[in-house]
Every structure is written in C-alpha cells, then in structure tokens.
Design an enzyme around this catalytic site. Structure first.
Site, PDB file in Angstrom:
ATOM      1  N   GLU A 373       7.677 -13.724 -15.424  1.00 45.19           N
ATOM      2  CA  GLU A 373       8.086 -12.969 -14.216  1.00 45.19           C
ATOM      3  C   GLU A 373       7.714 -13.720 -12.942  1.00 45.19           C
ATOM      4  O   GLU A 373       7.259 -13.133 -11.959  1.00 45.19           O
ATOM      5  CB  GLU A 373       7.505 -11.540 -14.221  1.00 45.19           C
TER       6      GLU A 373
HETATM    7  C1  FAD Z   1       6.931 -15.790 -23.931  1.00 43.66           C
HETATM    8  C2  FAD Z   1       7.929 -15.876 -22.844  1.00 43.66           C
HETATM    9  C3  FAD Z   1       8.743 -14.803 -22.555  1.00 43.66           C
HETATM   10  C4  FAD Z   1       9.718 -14.891 -21.570  1.00 43.66           C
HETATM   11  N1  FAD Z   1      10.576 -13.831 -21.352  1.00 43.66           N
HETATM   12  C5  FAD Z   1      11.613 -13.982 -20.502  1.00 43.66           C
HETATM   13  C6  FAD Z   1      12.625 -12.955 -20.408  1.00 43.66           C
HETATM   14  O1  FAD Z   1      12.549 -11.907 -21.071  1.00 43.66           O
HETATM   15  N2  FAD Z   1      13.672 -13.178 -19.588  1.00 43.66           N
HETATM   16  C7  FAD Z   1      13.811 -14.324 -18.847  1.00 43.66           C
HETATM   17  O2  FAD Z   1      14.790 -14.445 -18.129  1.00 43.66           O
HETATM   18  N3  FAD Z   1      12.859 -15.311 -18.903  1.00 43.66           N
HETATM   19  C8  FAD Z   1      11.785 -15.160 -19.721  1.00 43.66           C
HETATM   20  N4  FAD Z   1      10.834 -16.171 -19.823  1.00 43.66           N
HETATM   21  C9  FAD Z   1      10.955 -17.368 -19.003  1.00 43.66           C
HETATM   22  C10 FAD Z   1       9.915 -17.422 -17.891  1.00 43.66           C
HETATM   23  O3  FAD Z   1      10.240 -16.487 -16.912  1.00 43.66           O
HETATM   24  C11 FAD Z   1       9.855 -18.870 -17.383  1.00 43.66           C
HETATM   25  O4  FAD Z   1       9.217 -19.631 -18.377  1.00 43.66           O
HETATM   26  C12 FAD Z   1       9.140 -18.975 -16.060  1.00 43.66           C
HETATM   27  O5  FAD Z   1       9.904 -18.385 -15.039  1.00 43.66           O
HETATM   28  C13 FAD Z   1       8.843 -20.426 -15.667  1.00 43.66           C
HETATM   29  O6  FAD Z   1       9.979 -21.223 -15.783  1.00 43.66           O
HETATM   30  P1  FAD Z   1       9.881 -22.601 -16.598  1.00 43.66           P
HETATM   31  O7  FAD Z   1       9.237 -22.304 -17.902  1.00 43.66           O
HETATM   32  O8  FAD Z   1      11.218 -23.219 -16.622  1.00 43.66           O
HETATM   33  O9  FAD Z   1       8.885 -23.493 -15.780  1.00 43.66           O
HETATM   34  P2  FAD Z   1       9.277 -24.466 -14.560  1.00 43.66           P
HETATM   35  O10 FAD Z   1      10.059 -23.710 -13.554  1.00 43.66           O
HETATM   36  O11 FAD Z   1       9.834 -25.719 -15.114  1.00 43.66           O
HETATM   37  O12 FAD Z   1       7.845 -24.748 -13.951  1.00 43.66           O
HETATM   38  C14 FAD Z   1       6.966 -25.745 -14.466  1.00 43.66           C
HETATM   39  C15 FAD Z   1       5.727 -25.787 -13.569  1.00 43.66           C
HETATM   40  O13 FAD Z   1       6.107 -26.142 -12.238  1.00 43.66           O
HETATM   41  C16 FAD Z   1       5.641 -25.145 -11.334  1.00 43.66           C
HETATM   42  N5  FAD Z   1       6.592 -24.974 -10.230  1.00 43.66           N
HETATM   43  C17 FAD Z   1       7.927 -24.809 -10.304  1.00 43.66           C
HETATM   44  N6  FAD Z   1       8.462 -24.637  -9.085  1.00 43.66           N
HETATM   45  C18 FAD Z   1       7.424 -24.672  -8.209  1.00 43.66           C
HETATM   46  C19 FAD Z   1       7.308 -24.536  -6.800  1.00 43.66           C
HETATM   47  N7  FAD Z   1       8.360 -24.284  -6.023  1.00 43.66           N
HETATM   48  N8  FAD Z   1       6.075 -24.633  -6.241  1.00 43.66           N
HETATM   49  C20 FAD Z   1       4.984 -24.859  -7.017  1.00 43.66           C
HETATM   50  N9  FAD Z   1       5.034 -24.985  -8.352  1.00 43.66           N
HETATM   51  C21 FAD Z   1       6.232 -24.889  -8.950  1.00 43.66           C
HETATM   52  C22 FAD Z   1       5.521 -23.875 -12.159  1.00 43.66           C
HETATM   53  O14 FAD Z   1       4.618 -22.958 -11.586  1.00 43.66           O
HETATM   54  C23 FAD Z   1       5.023 -24.437 -13.481  1.00 43.66           C
HETATM   55  O15 FAD Z   1       3.644 -24.609 -13.433  1.00 43.66           O
HETATM   56  C24 FAD Z   1       9.845 -16.085 -20.814  1.00 43.66           C
HETATM   57  C25 FAD Z   1       9.022 -17.171 -21.091  1.00 43.66           C
HETATM   58  C26 FAD Z   1       8.087 -17.097 -22.103  1.00 43.66           C
HETATM   59  C27 FAD Z   1       7.256 -18.321 -22.417  1.00 43.66           C
END
Ligand code: FAD
Length: 389
Positions: A373
């Site tokens: 989230e």
């Molecule tokens: C168990 C689980 C359940 C989930 N359930 C859902 C669901 O039901 N529906 C859904 O839609 N998604 C879901 N997700 C996805 C989840 O919302 C994303 O994993 C999350 O939003 C982070 O995106 P990402 O994994 O692509 O990380 P990335 O966006 O690639 O981020 C990688 C790192 O970079 C940092 N970062 C990125 N942008 C910035 C910025 N602007 N400033 C500073 N730091 C930054 C992040 O904080 C993180 O540390 C789920 C994920 C998991 C693991």
C-alpha cells in the site's frame, strides 16, 4: 515488573476504545483466538487460505465495517474498522490483510460506483460471501503505479483487457477484482478502473509468489488475454481510475497501520511473558534493565502508533482531509511493528529464532507491512511533499 504490581500486558487494550469499539474488539478477539489461532501456524506452513474464515467473519458483521448499511455493511467508521483489523492481525496478519483487501473494492464502489454497481457487488463482499481483490501493480510499475501497461480498449459496449498484473492479493479466490488498466495515453490520467469478475473468459491466474512470510495470503499474477469487460463494469469516468485507486489506498493505509499495531502487540505479549519466565544468572531476564527498558520503549511506541491510527481514522470518519495523517500512521505503525518484532526475537534469544514461538513469524509479517500500500519511502514522499510543495 513494576512496584505497583501492574503487568505491562494489562495496558494492551487502548484506553480510548468507545463502547462499540470495545464490543468489536472483544468479538473479534474471541473469534480470532477460537477459530484462527488453532490453525494459523499449520496453515502458514502449508500456505492454506480458508475462505470459510472470511465467510464466518462476515456472518459476524466484521467484513464490511465502514460500508453503509444500505449495502449490507455495518455503517460504522474507520476507527471501528481499525479495531477489527488490529485484533485479527494480533493472531494472523494474513487474515487481517484479507479483510482489508476485501474492503478495498467495497470502499471504492461505495464512493465512486454507480447505484447499480453498489447494489450488485457490495453486499456479497460486505457479508463475506465473496472475496475481493485490488489489482494495480505490474512488473514495471510498483511505486510508480501510474505507469501501468495493461490496456483496456473500447469495443462497442465492452472494453477488451490485455496485460499482466502482479502481486494481486487473493486474486485466486476473489469473485470481484477492482483492476486498473490503461484506456488513454501515458501517465496516471490514462488509467481507468474496472470490476473484473471471476470466470470472465480470458482471465487466468499466473504464478503464485513464493514469499518470506504471509503464506496464508496468496499473492498472484493475473493474466488478462482479450478479457471482455462490459462498459457498465467501469468504475468512475474514463481516466479517473488512478484517482479512484489512490483514494482507496489512503483508507487502506489506515488498515495496514492497524495491522502493524496488531502484529506489534502480539510480539510484545510473547516477549513480556517470556522475559518473566526465562531465568539467567539466577533471575528472570525481565529484571535486567537492558530488557526492561526495551519493553518500556516498545509499549510506548505501540501506543503512539495506535494513537496515530486513531487520529487518521477520526479525520476520515469526520470527512476531513486525512491522506497525510494516514501516511504518517502507516509509516510509524509499520516501522514500529518491524522494530518491535525484531527486538522481541532478540528478547527470546535462540528460542526467538525457532518456530517454537511465533515471534519469528511476526518479524516476517511486519516486513511486508513496510512495503505494501505504498512503501514507507513513498509515505515519506507524501508527508514531506505536504509540507514543502
Ligand atoms: C505480499 C504482497 C502483496 C501485495 N498485494 C498487492 C495487491 O493486492 N495489489 C496490488 O496492486 N499490489 C500489491 N502488492 C504490490 C506492492 O504494492 C508493491 O510491491 C509496492 O507498491 C512496491 O512496488 P515495487 O515492489 O515495484 O517496488 P519499487 O517501486 O520498485 O521500489 C523499490 C524500492 O525503491 C523505493 N522507491 C521507489 N520510488 C521511490 C521514490 N520516489 N522515493 C524514494 N524511494 C523510492 C521503494 O521504497 C523501494 O524501497 C503486493 C506486494 C507484495 C509483496
């Protein structure tokens, strides 16, 4: 522990519960202890999700707390919703998240749906008969969710959806998926929201993620190949899908924060009990100041997190702006959960690292709360932007 003879765990119930909240807390705790506690460890091991748990929670009126009564909800607020989620998380983070995720399409439809959509989809979700999912993320768009690539092309009275969604919690058991796809050009303003229903031809489940924890909760890849979704299943106007999704996530952040409070309380309960029973150097380890100060800090931080949750919920319930406060609650409560769960493993020593105690599970569960989230870095972006923009 204390000269007054008061044990720390007696402070676990926050003093600010209203009568209704206290009743909900007691009802949820009883259900979680009797129906979830006995199966949670084995089901976490085997990755078994039980939809009947959600159905039973629904029959108790606990799966549609903030939804208007007209659509089968309890007509209560986020303050009450947070209490229910916290109590579920105290026993199972996965079921707390399951209820919170089933809540997302309900809240989106309640605020942005047509009357027909509300009547058709909300009651089965708010009663726990059906499970809901929220599908925004994709492989190339996590934090930058507005850059999603799944397309929805208008074809007469339908949209044709193509693409791959990633990380959709409980998509494999969901009847109603609130799914975001691109109807327009690049960026957030090209995104629309759709209700995709179980059994629609062309929607299949891809891989189920193998995760660090939260095994009861299935995290699914959703494959969409020429899925024909009727125009009446679009939620909000074309191009408003991202706004719709973000509004829901603001409320969702309160529930994730409440989940953090529940996980942290659970970990602390185990650590306090253990510290009073475990003796080293001829005395309970709770009598070492290094341990007792840690416990004092944890209890204080958990209560501070709880108060932030209550503030964000109160603002939302009063229909005042609450997005920044929800981000602060999510950031602090989930960081607290991670810190507390990690310190509780330390207090249990070697036992904390084993599966004889649930604290290692709490530590694995707390980690995901800092990511979903909106990661906690994204919460900081939101909070800082509100001050500096
Ligand atoms: C168990 C689980 C359940 C989930 N359930 C859902 C669901 O039901 N529906 C859904 O839609 N998604 C879901 N997700 C996805 C989840 O919302 C994303 O994993 C999350 O939003 C982070 O995106 P990402 O994994 O692509 O990380 P990335 O966006 O690639 O981020 C990688 C790192 O970079 C940092 N970062 C990125 N942008 C910035 C910025 N602007 N400033 C500073 N730091 C930054 C992040 O904080 C993180 O540390 C789920 C994920 C998991 C693991």
């Amino acid at each position: 522990m204390s000269s007054s003879g008061t044990s720390l765990s007696s402070h676990a119930a926050p003093f600010t519960d209203t009568e209704v909240q206290a009743e909900l807390r007691s009802l949820t705790r009883k259900f979680a202890e009797n129906e979830i506690r006995p199966i949670v460890e084995a089901d976490e091991e085997s990755g078994t999700f039980r939809p009947e748990i959600i159905a039973k929670l629904g029959s108790l009126g606990l799966t549609g707390i903030p939804v208007p009564e007209a659509y089968g909800g309890a007509g209560l607020g986020y303050a009450e919703y947070a209490v229910v989620i916290e109590e579920l998380a105290r026993v199972s983070c996965a079921y707390a998240i399951s209820v919170a995720v089933t809540g997302l399409p309900q809240m989106i439809l309640a605020s942005a749906g047509t009357e027909e959509q509300k009547k058709r989809f909300i009651p089965r979700l708010s009663s726990g008969e059906a499970i809901g999912a929220f599908s925004l993320s994709e492989a190339s768009s996590g934090s930058d969710a507005g850059s999603l690539r799944t397309t929805a092309k208008r074809d007469g009275e339908h949209y044709v959806l193509n693409g791959t969604k990633l990380w959709t919690t409980q998509a494999d058991s969901a009847e109603t998926l609130l799914l975001m796809a691109r109807t327009g050009g690049l960026g957030a303003s090209g995104v629309s929201a759709f209700i995709v229903e179980k059994g629609m031809p062309g929607m299949t489940m891809g891989k189920r993620e193998r995760k660090m924890g939260l095994h009861i909760s299935h995290t699914m890849e959703v494959l969409l190949e020429n899925v024909r979704v009727p125009v009446e299943n679009r939620v909000g106007a074309e191009g408003e899908g991202f706004k719709v999704a973000m509004t829901a996530l603001n409320g969702g952040r309160i529930t994730i924060a409440a989940t953090g409070v529940g996980v942290a309380r659970a970990a602390l309960e185990v650590a306090v009990k253990h510290s009073k029973e475990r003796e080293q150097f001829g005395q309970p380890i709770a009598e070492f100041q290094g341990i007792s100060f840690l416990i004092a800090e944890m209890q204080t931080e958990i209560d501070a997190a709880d108060l932030l949750v209550r503030r964000a919920a109160a603002l939302r319930d009063a229909e005042k702006p609450f997005a920044v406060e929800a981000s602060m609650a999510k950031l602090f409560a989930t960081d607290t959960a991670m810190r507390v769960a990690t310190d509780c493993v330390q207090i249990l020593g070697g036992s904390g690292y084993t599966q004889d105690f649930p604290v290692e599970r709490y530590m694995r569960e707390a980690k995901i709360l800092q990511i979903v989230e909106g990661t906690n870095q994204i919460q900081k972006v939101i909070i800082a932007r509100s001050l500096t923009k």
